[in-house]
Scaffold this active site. Structure first.
Site, PDB file in Angstrom:
ATOM      1  N   TYR A  29      15.504  25.393  -9.700  1.00 43.70           N
ATOM      2  CA  TYR A  29      14.989  25.513  -8.638  1.00 43.70           C
ATOM      3  C   TYR A  29      14.591  26.743  -8.179  1.00 43.70           C
ATOM      4  O   TYR A  29      15.227  27.514  -7.643  1.00 43.70           O
ATOM      5  CB  TYR A  29      16.342  24.882  -7.603  1.00 43.70           C
TER       6      TYR A  29
ATOM      7  N   TYR B 295       7.450  17.992  -6.159  1.00 44.15           N
ATOM      8  CA  TYR B 295       8.474  18.530  -5.680  1.00 44.15           C
ATOM      9  C   TYR B 295       9.610  17.710  -5.901  1.00 44.15           C
ATOM     10  O   TYR B 295       9.602  16.690  -5.156  1.00 44.15           O
ATOM     11  CB  TYR B 295       8.322  19.055  -4.199  1.00 44.15           C
TER      12      TYR B 295
END
Length: 388
Positions: free
Chosen positions: A341, A297
């Site tokens: 995103y 991440y």
């Protein structure tokens, strides 16, 4: 106390379908429409129909409820529906929830989804503007009056301490950004397709919240991503080779807050990700040396380094050198820095593609992929493996 033994979930469910909308800066449609489009695409990819679905999982932050998406996508009765809190920390936990439902017999086919207009609608990077009173919000009350209003500013606090502790300069974060953009440059689905960067580009980008520069920060994206989970047995009868869920875990650390855990004894690590790491290794029986691809991440570059350190790929303070070495193929879709995103859900999809052998930046012979979810918050992670 964190879990101290392997759990029994590993190997009992698999991801069999992935689907997404286009990733844009202005989708021109509602978040519900994005969610339904992604769900339909994931079911088509799996070779399943809406009638096969009896479970749904999403984020508490999502604006499209499970029953509303089910109706929009033509799905009928549901025997299981669930939501996971803490923003991007929920990404891998949605798959864990789906696997739990499948393994326990609560549902047979579960869809996980996330959809938002994060660029044209509500922009997380604009900071905290209005918030309903809550116990959770009390922690922010100690930070907001001092100007810590945005995710970048919250991460910058820990990043500054990391650099100080290990005698490093902000330029070390550039290795993460350059790696992500190199992969995004060859990914037609990525916003930054065809636009790699150099370390010099990173160092020249403007400050956002020192020591974070513009190229240390992820994008703001409109789009949707969905995943389909079912039993390994059923998965073997479907269209694609299954991405078996070898392990799934959630983690929250001591003195955990949502992005503002500044009162811990040490700000240089991510204890919540350490909880996840220990459980993933226990349950999967794997070690860092067994992982072929890391989907880590990357909402902000510093926390990629600390995640790699928490998982034992390298020693504390050595994350940048590890990334620069190229020892682990990292965020081969371009990550949230380069592709889009989507709160980490597009990262799970990339892990599935790597195991299928269909990724744009395919790693030859990939059999084990680590996926992590949001950092700085209570979080989650997965180890996916090829079947057999």
């Amino acid at each position: 106390m964190s879990a101290r033994r392997a759990d029994t979930l590993g190997g009992r469910a698999a991801v069999v379908g992935i689907g997404a909308t286009d990733f844009s800066k202005d989708s021109g449609r509602s978040e519900l429409a994005l969610a339904a489009e992604a769900v339909r695409a994931a079911l088509a990819d799996a070779g399943l129909t809406a009638a096969d679905v009896d479970g749904m999982v999403t984020f508490t932050m999502d604006t499209s409820p499970e029953i509303t998406v089910a109706q929009a996508a033509g799905i009928g009765e549901l025997s299981f529906f669930s939501r996971v809190h803490y923003g991007g920390g929920a990404a891998c936990a949605t798959v864990q929830q789906a696997a739990l439902a499948v393994a326990s017999g609560l549902a047979e086919v579960v869809v996980c989804y996330r959809a938002f207009n994060e660029r044209s609608g509500r922009r997380f990077g604009s900071g905290v503007q209005r918030r309903e009173p809550s116990a959770e919000g009390v922690a922010l009350g100690w930070a907001l009056p001092f100007g810590l209003l945005t995710p970048a500013s919250w991460v910058a606090m820990a990043a500054r301490r990391y650099l100080h502790t290990y005698g490093l300069e902000p330029e070390v974060f550039g290795h993460v950004a350059v790696t992500a953009r190199r992969h995004a440059a060859t990914n037609p689905a990525a916003h930054f397709h065809g636009r790699p960067i150099t370390l010099a580009d990173h160092a020249a980008s403007r400050w956002i919240a020192e020591p974070l520069r513009l190229l240390d920060c992820c994008q703001e994206t409109d789009g949707g991503q969905a995943l389909v989970v079912t039993s390994v047995e059923r998965a073997r009868t479907l269209r694609h080779p299954p991405a078996v869920i070898a392990a799934a875990a959630q983690g929250a650390g001591r003195a955990q807050e949502q992005m503002t855990s500044f009162y811990r004894d040490d700000l240089t690590g991510l204890p919540e990700m350490g909880v996840v790491a220990r459980q993933l290794w226990r349950t999967s029986g794997l070690t860092p040396g067994d992982i072929d691809v890391g989907i880590v991440y990357d909402h902000f570059t510093p926390f990629v380094l600390t995640q790699l350190e928490e998982f034992g790929f390298c020693a504390p303070g050595e994350g940048a050198a590890f990334v620069a070495s190229g020892a682990l193929p990292l965020n081969t879709h371009g990550g949230q820095l380069g592709e889009a995103y989507l709160h980490g859900m597009n990262g799970v999809a990339e892990a599935v593609r790597q195991l299928r052998g269909s990724a744009v930046n395919q790693v030859a012979g990939a059999r084990h992929v680590l996926v992590t979810a949001g950092t700085g918050v209570p979080t989650s992670g997965l180890v996916l493996r090829a079947d057999g």
